[in-house]
Design a protein around this motif. Structure first.
Motif, PDB file in Angstrom:
ATOM      1  N   SER A   1      -7.087 -98.420  -7.862  1.00 53.98           N
ATOM      2  CA  SER A   1      -6.482 -98.240  -9.192  1.00 53.98           C
ATOM      3  C   SER A   1      -5.446 -97.116  -9.202  1.00 53.98           C
ATOM      4  O   SER A   1      -4.522 -97.140 -10.024  1.00 53.98           O
TER       5      SER A   1
ATOM      6  N   SER B   1       1.851 -98.668 -24.501  1.00 52.70           N
ATOM      7  CA  SER B   1       1.305 -99.214 -25.745  1.00 52.70           C
ATOM      8  C   SER B   1       1.861-100.598 -26.081  1.00 52.70           C
ATOM      9  O   SER B   1       1.299-101.301 -26.932  1.00 52.70           O
TER      10      SER B   1
ATOM     11  N   THR C   1     -11.686-103.392 -11.560  1.00 51.42           N
ATOM     12  CA  THR C   1     -10.737-102.294 -11.395  1.00 51.42           C
ATOM     13  C   THR C   1      -9.703-102.267 -12.513  1.00 51.42           C
ATOM     14  O   THR C   1      -9.123-101.210 -12.812  1.00 51.42           O
TER      15      THR C   1
ATOM     16  N   CYS D   1     -10.270-102.284 -15.577  1.00 50.13           N
ATOM     17  CA  CYS D   1     -10.739-101.361 -16.612  1.00 50.13           C
ATOM     18  C   CYS D   1     -10.404 -99.915 -16.260  1.00 50.13           C
ATOM     19  O   CYS D   1     -10.047 -99.119 -17.131  1.00 50.13           O
ATOM     20  N   PHE D   2     -10.504 -99.571 -14.967  1.00 50.51           N
ATOM     21  CA  PHE D   2     -10.149 -98.217 -14.548  1.00 50.51           C
ATOM     22  C   PHE D   2      -8.639 -97.983 -14.678  1.00 50.51           C
ATOM     23  O   PHE D   2      -8.195 -96.901 -15.063  1.00 50.51           O
TER      24      PHE D   2
ATOM     25  N   GLN E   1      -6.732 -99.556 -16.867  1.00 48.72           N
ATOM     26  CA  GLN E   1      -6.488 -99.498 -18.310  1.00 48.72           C
ATOM     27  C   GLN E   1      -6.709 -98.089 -18.845  1.00 48.72           C
ATOM     28  O   GLN E   1      -5.897 -97.563 -19.625  1.00 48.72           O
ATOM     29  N   GLU E   2      -7.804 -97.449 -18.414  1.00 48.29           N
ATOM     30  CA  GLU E   2      -8.101 -96.095 -18.872  1.00 48.29           C
ATOM     31  C   GLU E   2      -7.040 -95.110 -18.408  1.00 48.29           C
ATOM     32  O   GLU E   2      -6.618 -94.221 -19.170  1.00 48.29           O
ATOM     33  N   LYS E   3      -6.582 -95.272 -17.172  1.00 48.76           N
ATOM     34  CA  LYS E   3      -5.569 -94.359 -16.634  1.00 48.76           C
ATOM     35  C   LYS E   3      -4.225 -94.531 -17.338  1.00 48.76           C
ATOM     36  O   LYS E   3      -3.443 -93.578 -17.444  1.00 48.76           O
TER      37      LYS E   3
ATOM     38  N   GLY F   1      -4.077 -95.373 -20.492  1.00 50.87           N
ATOM     39  CA  GLY F   1      -4.284 -94.954 -21.875  1.00 50.87           C
ATOM     40  C   GLY F   1      -4.043 -96.046 -22.890  1.00 50.87           C
ATOM     41  O   GLY F   1      -3.499 -95.787 -23.971  1.00 50.87           O
TER      42      GLY F   1
ATOM     43  N   PRO G   1      -6.468 -98.538 -24.495  1.00 51.57           N
ATOM     44  CA  PRO G   1      -7.773 -99.157 -24.738  1.00 51.57           C
ATOM     45  C   PRO G   1      -7.687-100.393 -25.614  1.00 51.57           C
ATOM     46  O   PRO G   1      -6.690-100.619 -26.303  1.00 51.57           O
ATOM     47  N   GLU G   2      -8.730-101.206 -25.526  1.00 48.85           N
ATOM     48  CA  GLU G   2      -9.009-102.341 -26.413  1.00 48.85           C
ATOM     49  C   GLU G   2      -8.272-103.622 -26.062  1.00 48.85           C
ATOM     50  O   GLU G   2      -8.659-104.697 -26.503  1.00 48.85           O
TER      51      GLU G   2
END
Length: 337
Positions: free
Chosen positions: A54, A73, A92, A94-95, A97-99, A101, A103-104
């Motif tokens: 990731s 965004s 991966t 999801c990881f 996505q978090e990095k 920024g 979400p959802e």
């Protein structure tokens, strides 16, 4: 209403550390000549101890998003193709996505190995065509180096693979003239599980008895990739040739109409043989395996980005891509850049 999609942004990233064939000679009891003759590979990039799949995907994704003139965004879906995830689960994507920024939004992780980018392209294109999404981040990323047998026992496979990531943004578009406007024209996807064990990693797994992994499996090396090279070679040439012809026939274009071929980079001999079978001029095929090795799901977007930077891929060009890999899986795509 049916929408179309187009590639609006491209990015790539490889770790800085380069391992040439000469660096592998003592490690794998091999030679530069042996590797080049059989694969065309001269060097590959491998990560350090602290870099994950990731992490590579993040860098490629940021480039692709910026290239598309978007911000994170603006992305409303991630499709992540990899066979070398950060962890067993969750995926991966999801990881990543978090990095990033964001979400959802929806995230897909797909496991079609070397064909992962083509499968992901088809998936993203269809979501956009349905009208439900506007900007999809499609990533192919791999960290192979941490899972290779770096002893002479693993020589036949370990020389092949590199680490890297490629990403594209697919965005909704309106096509007024299909012969000129950039868009994804078609994709074709195929698989044949009869050959699943000709290129695979058998352990850890739940099909091995009472243990997913145990000492005997590790001693036997079942945690490392196995490949029946001859079978893969023969089927790759046949299937890639067939699926390219299928995409062209469906769209009413000839191979001569295609400006650039971006094939999966598994072996230079495979791509040269496909060119011979289809009578494609070698100069129309853009290869990167010499400097990256096989980065599996990343090879096509990684090559795409290099082709753009080198002026080989220009707006308006008709591009054909094909890939073949473990499963067996294979597929093709025809698109105008």
């Amino acid at each position: 209403m049916v929408f179309n999609s187009r590639i609006t942004g491209v990015g790539s990233f490889v770790p800085p550390k380069i391992y040439t064939n000469y660096d592998l000679e003592e490690m794998l009891d091999t030679s530069n000549e042996w590797i080049v003759q059989r694969t065309g590979i001269e060097e590959r990039h491998w990560v350090d101890d602290h870099t994950s799949t990731s992490d590579l995907a993040l860098e490629a994704s940021k480039q692709a998003i910026a290239d598309a003139g978007l911000t994170p965004s603006d992305i409303d879906m991630i499709v992540f193709a990899t066979l070398s995830p950060d962890h067993e689960f969750p995926g991966t994507g999801c990881f990543l996505q978090e990095k990033l920024g964001i979400p959802e939004i929806a995230v897909f992780d797909i496991r079609q190995q070397c064909t992962g980018f083509i499968y992901g392209l088809s998936l993203a294109d269809k979501f956009i065509a349905s009208g439900s999404h506007k900007n999809v981040l499609l990533v192919g990323a791999e960290v192979h180096s941490k899972g290779l047998d770096k002893t002479p026992r693993g020589r036949g496979v370990s020389v092949l693979f590199g680490d890297g990531a490629g990403a594209v943004i697919l965005s909704r578009t309106t096509v007024k003239d299909a012969t000129k406007d950039p868009h994804i024209m078609t994709t074709h996807l195929h698989a044949d599980g009869k050959f699943a064990k000709e290129l695979w990693i058998s352990a850890p797994g739940n099909g091995l008895g009472k243990d997913r992994v145990n000492k005997d499996m590790l001693d036997e090396g079942l945690q490392y990739p196995y490949m029946n090279g001859k079978t893969v070679f023969v089927h790759a040439i046949k299937r890639m040739s067939e699926t390219i012809l299928l995409s062209c026939k469906e769209q009413g274009v000839s191979l001569d109409d295609v400006d650039l071929f971006l094939f999966h980079q598994a072996n230079l001999r495979i791509n040269s043989k496909v060119a011979e079978v289809l009578n494609i001029p070698e100069e129309k095929i853009f290869n990167t395996i010499q400097k990256y090795g096989n980065t599996t799901a990343a090879t096509i977007p990684l090559g795409m980005h290099d082709a753009i930077k080198e002026g080989k891929l220009k707006p308006g060009m008709l591009v054909a891509s094909a890939a073949f890999g473990s499963g067996f899986t294979w597929g093709s795509a025809l698109w105008r850049y």
